[in-house]
Scaffold this motif. Structure first.
Motif, PDB file in Angstrom:
ATOM      1  N   THR B  82       0.832  -1.206   0.000  1.00 56.03           N
ATOM      2  CA  THR B  82       0.000   0.000   0.000  1.00 56.03           C
ATOM      3  C   THR B  82       0.865   1.254   0.000  1.00 56.03           C
ATOM      4  OG1 THR B  82      -1.524  -1.237   1.392  1.00 56.03           O
ATOM      5  CG2 THR B  82      -1.975   1.100   1.101  1.00 56.03           C
ATOM      6  N   LEU B  83       1.911   1.201   0.817  1.00 54.62           N
ATOM      7  CA  LEU B  83       2.811   2.345   0.921  1.00 54.62           C
ATOM      8  C   LEU B  83       3.478   2.616  -0.423  1.00 54.62           C
ATOM      9  CD1 LEU B  83       3.570   4.186   3.242  1.00 54.62           C
ATOM     10  CD2 LEU B  83       5.625   2.824   3.584  1.00 54.62           C
ATOM     11  N   LEU B  86       1.088   4.181  -2.714  1.00 55.09           N
ATOM     12  CA  LEU B  86       0.882   5.598  -2.404  1.00 55.09           C
ATOM     13  C   LEU B  86       2.004   6.445  -2.981  1.00 55.09           C
ATOM     14  CD1 LEU B  86      -0.403   5.662   1.284  1.00 55.09           C
ATOM     15  CD2 LEU B  86      -1.493   6.732  -0.687  1.00 55.09           C
ATOM     16  N   VAL B  87       3.241   5.956  -2.829  1.00 58.77           N
ATOM     17  CA  VAL B  87       4.386   6.694  -3.367  1.00 58.77           C
ATOM     18  C   VAL B  87       4.268   6.785  -4.887  1.00 58.77           C
ATOM     19  CG1 VAL B  87       6.896   6.697  -3.649  1.00 58.77           C
ATOM     20  CG2 VAL B  87       5.887   6.074  -1.443  1.00 58.77           C
ATOM     21  N   TYR B  89       1.590   6.614  -6.645  1.00 59.01           N
ATOM     22  CA  TYR B  89       0.460   7.503  -6.919  1.00 59.01           C
ATOM     23  C   TYR B  89       0.919   8.958  -6.865  1.00 59.01           C
ATOM     24  CZ  TYR B  89      -4.286   9.454  -6.193  1.00 59.01           C
ATOM     25  OH  TYR B  89      -5.453  10.150  -6.279  1.00 59.01           O
ATOM     26  N   ARG B  91       3.884  10.183  -7.108  1.00 59.23           N
ATOM     27  CA  ARG B  91       4.852  10.526  -8.149  1.00 59.23           C
ATOM     28  C   ARG B  91       4.185  10.647  -9.516  1.00 59.23           C
ATOM     29  NH1 ARG B  91      10.860   9.181  -7.266  1.00 59.23           N
ATOM     30  NH2 ARG B  91      10.762  11.374  -6.715  1.00 59.23           N
ATOM     31  N   PHE B 105      -4.877   4.167  -9.305  1.00 60.10           N
ATOM     32  CA  PHE B 105      -4.607   3.928  -7.886  1.00 60.10           C
ATOM     33  C   PHE B 105      -5.771   3.193  -7.227  1.00 60.10           C
ATOM     34  CE2 PHE B 105      -5.171   5.309  -3.466  1.00 60.10           C
ATOM     35  CZ  PHE B 105      -4.011   4.785  -2.915  1.00 60.10           C
ATOM     36  N   CYS B 109      -5.392  -0.434  -5.677  1.00 63.62           N
ATOM     37  CA  CYS B 109      -5.567  -0.526  -4.223  1.00 63.62           C
ATOM     38  C   CYS B 109      -6.655  -1.540  -3.881  1.00 63.62           C
ATOM     39  CB  CYS B 109      -5.913   0.859  -3.690  1.00 63.62           C
ATOM     40  SG  CYS B 109      -5.609   1.058  -1.952  1.00 63.62           S
TER      41      CYS B 109
END
Lengths: 497, 152
Positions: B82-83, B86-87, B89, B91, B105, B109
């Motif tokens: 997930t992390l 997120l990164v 996403y 970027r 995303f 997800c």
């Protein structure tokens, strides 16, 4: 301005188009956030905080006030329907509320949460303004030693509530304070803990860390639990509400709950959960149905639900009068005030009274909005509880990212939110106190600067904290709030070998 | 359970020591009663002391263990993924813009967290993206990046 003028000004401010919109949107989101498991009032507030950027500070406060008010009702929806309180403070209502729901009286159970909550919310808002004036006057007499002692008391009251480990609670608060030290020191101009990283020179920004530590960490915790089966609720429930006479009958319990909520709310650290549990046990004594608590009686829902709603306005009193937040929600509120360039504290009431009036008006209008929204849309709120968790998690992650975009922060702050989220999740998982850390971060500059100013006053002697009675009393209270749980724990252990 | 407690204690101890040592190295210009180093140093020492207490508690067998509310092991894989998502996403926003990045995303997800059905990912992705773009982008005036790919 007299009390009446302040009340009138507050109400007028909240009835402007922008104010009204902020309140209604805030309450609606608050009910949703409150109903979602894991998303507490303060997390709901942290999530919308970025979107107030660009709005006037009074509109921002009204939005947050709406969220806070709505969340305390929203949390009772899953408490009543699936016996899983949306907020810790709704736990008492899940006992009798769920029993009532099982009997097929879902609408009644929700009504006994909504109406007493609304009454308590209105009385609480009036209590807030009434208490504020004398307390702010008292605060004007405070010097650095008193503010230092008060901030330490606020922090230790939260640490004292660390159930699992006191050492971890203290370490968490100190960790938060340490984070606040990062950046250029205001008094000496020295760089502290910046390690040559440019983004840290200005210090650690409160808002990204609050969003990360409170909101994102909770989303991570939900991901951790996402595989657990989710109870689904039948929406075929009877939504018949209680009658007026029934509401009148539980008025004594409502008022008792309100009184408890007001008193507990003003005290730093305690908060809505303590108030609602206290109200549940205390109302049992005065209730005619006292012996039938747990079987689904109205008083057992009305009292705790009144208490947690009464806490909302009064928990803002320490923040507005002294500039010291006593709870997570107040800390988020403080973050909002600082973001909008408003310095909370005793000067606020004399310098920018319109801010306080707007908050009061917002709370009052939010109470009415909560009643109307709760009354009109009983079923839609129930559907929300049924939304699969993975969809909820995904939407909230998008909301967090949009929030950061809304703040127009740099890339560095985006990573700050992520790092804070991971740190918050790890802290929470291993029994550290995230709330104490957030409060430490918010209070850090206050604690340190007032300590240093106090020592300048006394030419370096720590005696100043002993010689000034208010400072001494507050420091004793701070020590007591940490020592008390320890003593209670020890006594309990001795009694039960 | 005990071992994680020991690790937590050691991390606390190490962090406190690090803060105290770093604070000690700060210069005191000697303008005030106490300089910029004093308070952080106290904080470091407090954290280190808490770490020492925790270490002692985790090593000495005793009552603590009885309370041991053993937590199920965390789903580190899902969390790390997930992390990373997120990164990625964050970027990609700059390049492919908010609407498209959000669709991707949301779909990714949902898939990651165990939702089923490709059609649903697409529908949910488009719905969330559209709703956010309209509500936050248009109504609230949040500056949602359009993406360089699309001339933003």
């Amino acid at each position: 301005m007299d009390l009446f003028g302040a009340v009138a000004d507050g109400i007028l401010r909240s009835l402007t188009p922008a104010g009204l919109l902020a309140v209604v949107v805030g309450v609606a989101w608050g009910i949703v956030a409150g109903a979602l498991p894991g998303i507490t009032a303060s997390i709901g507030m942290a999530l919308v905080l970025p979107f107030t950027w660009g709005a006037d500070p009074d509109v921002a406060l009204m939005l947050l006030a709406g969220v806070y008010v709505g969340a305390e009702y929203g949390g009772s929806i899953p408490a009543i329907l699936i016996r899983a309180p949306g907020e810790p403070s709704n736990a008492p209502a899940s006992l009798d509320g769920y029993a009532m729901h099982v009997r097929g009286e879902t609408g009644r159970a929700l009504g006994f949460s909504l109406v007493p909550g609304t009454i308590a919310s209105v009385i609480g808002a009036v209590a807030m303004v009434t208490l504020l004036v004398p307390l702010a006057r008292l605060a004007l007499a405070f010097g650095p030693p008193e503010f230092f002692a008060l901030a330490v008391f606020g922090l230790s009251a939260v640490v004292g509530l660390s159930r699992r480990s006191l050492a971890k609670g203290i370490a968490s608060a100190a960790f938060g304070l340490t984070l606040a030290m990062v950046g250029v020191d205001d008094l000496s101009g020295e760089d502290r803990f910046t390690f040559g990283i440019e983004g840290l020179v200005e210090g650690i920004q409160t808002v990204p860390v609050v969003i990360g530590m409170l909101a994102l960490s909770e989303v991570f915790a939900e991901i951790d639990r996402a595989h657990e089966p989710q109870a689904s609720i039948s929406t075929k429930v009877r939504t018949a509400l209680p009658t007026l006479i029934e509401y009148v009958r539980c008025l004594p319990a409502t008022l008792l709950g309100t009184a408890i909520g007001i008193v507990v709310g003003v005290m730093p650290g305690a908060g809505a959960t303590v108030a609602s549990f206290l109200a549940y046990t205390e109302s049992r004594r005065i209730s005619k149905d006292g012996t039938r608590y747990g079987e689904g009686v109205p008083d057992a829902i009305a009292a705790p639900e009144a208490a947690n709603n009464a806490v909302v306005p009064t928990s803002m009193v320490p923040l507005l009068a002294f500039g010291i937040p006593g709870s997570t929600s107040a800390a988020v509120m403080m973050g909002a005030l600082i973001m909008h360039g408003v310095r909370p504290g005793p000067q606020l009431l004399t310098g920018q009274p319109e801010i306080v009036h707007a908050l009061f008006g917002g709370l009052l209008t939010a109470s009415v909005a909560m009643y109307l929204l709760g009354r009109l849309f009983i079923r839609p709120w129930i559907y929300i509880v049924n939304v699969p968790k993975v969809y909820m998690i995904t939407s909230i992650l998008v909301l967090v990212v949009v929030g950061i975009l809304g703040l127009e922060l740099g890339v560095f702050e985006v990573y700050m939110v992520l790092v804070a989220g991971v740190v918050g999740f790890l802290m929470q998982r291993y029994g550290y106190n995230v709330v104490a850390a957030v409060l430490g971060l918010v209070l850090g500059p206050l604690v340190e600067q007032n300590l240093r100013r106090a020592l300048v006053m006394s030419r370096g002697s720590a005696d100043i904290f002993v010689e000034r009675p208010i400072a001494l009393a507050l420091l004793v209270l701070a020590a007591a709030s940490i020592a008390y749980p320890l003593v209670v724990d020890r006594v309990k252990r001795r009694r039960s070998p | 359970m005990r071992r994680t407690e020991t690790v937590a204690a050691l991390v606390t101890l190490a962090f406190g020591t690090f803060v105290a040592v770093q604070a000690r190295a700060l210069e005191d210009p000697g303008l005030d009663a106490i300089g910029p180093e004093a308070f952080p140093m106290v904080l470091g020492l407090v954290i280190a002391a808490c770490g020492a207490v925790l270490l002692a508690q985790s090593l000495v067998p005793g009552r603590r263990e009885a309370e041991g509310d053993a937590e199920p092991p965390a789903r580190w894989g899902a969390l790390a993924a997930t992390l990373a998502l997120l990164v990625a996403y964050a970027r990609s926003l700059e390049w492919i813009g908010f609407p498209l990045a959000t669709v991707l995303f949301v779909g990714a997800c949902l898939a990651l967290l165990g939702a089923r059905g490709l059609a649903r990912f697409v529908v949910a992705g488009i719905a969330v993206s559209l709703a956010v773009t309209v509500i936050f982008g248009r109504l609230l005036g949040v500056d949602l990046p359009a993406g360089r790919l699309f001339g933003g």
